[in-house]
Design a protein around this motif. Structure first.
Motif, short mmCIF file in Angstrom:
data_model
loop_
_atom_site.label_atom_id
_atom_site.label_comp_id
_atom_site.label_asym_id
_atom_site.label_seq_id
_atom_site.Cartn_x
_atom_site.Cartn_y
_atom_site.Cartn_z
N SER A 81 -1.26 -9.06 6.99
CA SER A 81 -1.94 -8.25 5.74
C SER A 81 -3.41 -8.67 6.08
O SER A 81 -3.76 -9.58 6.79
CB SER A 81 -1.64 -9.33 4.47
OG SER A 81 -2.09 -10.63 4.47
N GLN A 82 -3.90 -7.60 5.85
CA GLN A 82 -5.68 -7.50 5.88
C GLN A 82 -6.49 -7.93 4.76
O GLN A 82 -7.48 -7.63 4.36
CB GLN A 82 -5.84 -5.90 6.14
CG GLN A 82 -5.12 -5.30 7.35
CD GLN A 82 -5.27 -3.89 7.28
OE1 GLN A 82 -4.75 -3.07 6.46
NE2 GLN A 82 -6.07 -3.53 8.35
N MET A 84 -6.35 -7.86 0.05
CA MET A 84 -6.33 -7.08 -0.92
C MET A 84 -7.06 -5.83 -0.76
O MET A 84 -6.96 -4.97 -1.15
CB MET A 84 -6.60 -7.74 -2.07
CG MET A 84 -5.31 -8.87 -2.82
SD MET A 84 -3.78 -8.32 -3.00
CE MET A 84 -3.39 -9.49 -4.26
N LEU A 85 -8.33 -6.13 -0.26
CA LEU A 85 -9.20 -5.17 -0.10
C LEU A 85 -9.68 -4.67 1.46
O LEU A 85 -10.57 -4.18 1.85
CB LEU A 85 -10.73 -5.54 -0.60
CG LEU A 85 -10.85 -6.02 -2.02
CD1 LEU A 85 -12.01 -6.63 -2.55
CD2 LEU A 85 -10.34 -4.65 -3.09
N LYS A 86 -8.64 -5.11 2.22
CA LYS A 86 -8.69 -4.82 3.86
C LYS A 86 -9.95 -5.34 4.46
O LYS A 86 -10.45 -4.67 5.42
CB LYS A 86 -8.49 -3.43 4.09
CG LYS A 86 -7.00 -2.72 3.57
CD LYS A 86 -7.27 -1.50 3.82
CE LYS A 86 -7.35 -1.13 5.33
NZ LYS A 86 -7.06 0.51 5.27
N ARG A 87 -10.38 -6.51 4.30
CA ARG A 87 -11.43 -7.27 4.75
C ARG A 87 -11.15 -8.16 5.73
O ARG A 87 -12.14 -8.55 6.40
CB ARG A 87 -12.27 -7.67 3.73
CG ARG A 87 -12.83 -6.99 2.82
CD ARG A 87 -14.36 -7.01 2.30
NE ARG A 87 -14.83 -6.06 1.45
CZ ARG A 87 -15.30 -6.00 0.17
NH1 ARG A 87 -15.36 -7.50 -0.39
NH2 ARG A 87 -15.58 -5.30 -0.36
N PRO A 109 -2.75 -3.48 4.29
CA PRO A 109 -3.34 -4.12 2.90
C PRO A 109 -2.19 -5.23 2.26
O PRO A 109 -1.07 -4.73 2.47
CB PRO A 109 -3.71 -3.12 2.09
CG PRO A 109 -3.65 -1.86 2.79
CD PRO A 109 -2.94 -1.94 3.96
N THR A 110 -2.60 -6.09 1.56
CA THR A 110 -1.58 -7.17 1.20
C THR A 110 -0.46 -6.53 0.44
O THR A 110 0.69 -7.09 0.72
CB THR A 110 -2.54 -8.30 0.72
OG1 THR A 110 -3.55 -8.95 1.50
CG2 THR A 110 -1.37 -9.38 0.12
N ASP A 112 0.78 -3.68 0.27
CA ASP A 112 1.83 -3.03 1.14
C ASP A 112 2.82 -3.93 2.14
O ASP A 112 3.61 -3.64 2.43
CB ASP A 112 1.07 -1.90 1.86
CG ASP A 112 0.41 -0.84 0.82
OD1 ASP A 112 0.98 -0.52 -0.15
OD2 ASP A 112 -0.47 -0.30 1.38
#
Length: 134
Positions: A81-82, A84-87, A109-110, A112
């Motif tokens: 997972s990246q 929640m905001l793909k950071r 993203p988390t 997904d």
């Protein structure tokens, strides 16, 4: 029809990865295991994912050492997972390691990542790293 022995039932349960029941900002609940801020899930269990163990930071991201434990538990598919905001990034060396090992990888993203992980856990030896904030 014969009944399965307690040993075979326990062995089968150990082969499955635990189900994520709830994901929210800063919190992930894993069925039968507990609640964490960030989590490592793998066939047979789960635990807190403590970034300090491997020096993980948002950049460059998930380190090869973060996924080795997942491989040690027999994962053939890994969900990363990246956040929640793909950071949260993923180190190129991490992806290279997984490719060399012949492991299928999903980077999402988390939310997904949780969805695909929960689906894959029914049929595959799946593991995952889940970051619950940014």
């Amino acid at each position: 029809m014969s009944e399965a022995s307690p040993i075979s039932i326990a062995a089968e349960a150990k082969m499955h990865s635990p189900r994520i029941t709830t994901i929210a900002w800063g919190r992930i609940e894993v069925e039968g295991v507990g609640t964490f801020r960030d989590a490592k899930l793998f066939p047979g269990g789960a635990r807190e994912w403590d970034w300090r163990e491997t020096g993980t930071e948002h950049a460059p991201g998930i380190q090869p050492a973060d996924v080795r434990e997942l491989l040690d538990h027999g994962a053939t598919t890994i969900v990363l997972s990246q956040g929640m905001l793909k950071r949260l990034g993923i180190c190129h060396a991490t992806l290279a390691l997984l490719k060399r090992q012949g492991v299928r990888v999903h980077v999402l993203p988390t939310q997904d990542a949780v969805d695909i992980y929960n689906d894959l856990r029914k049929t595959e030896q799946v593991a995952g790293l889940f970051h619950t904030t940014c």
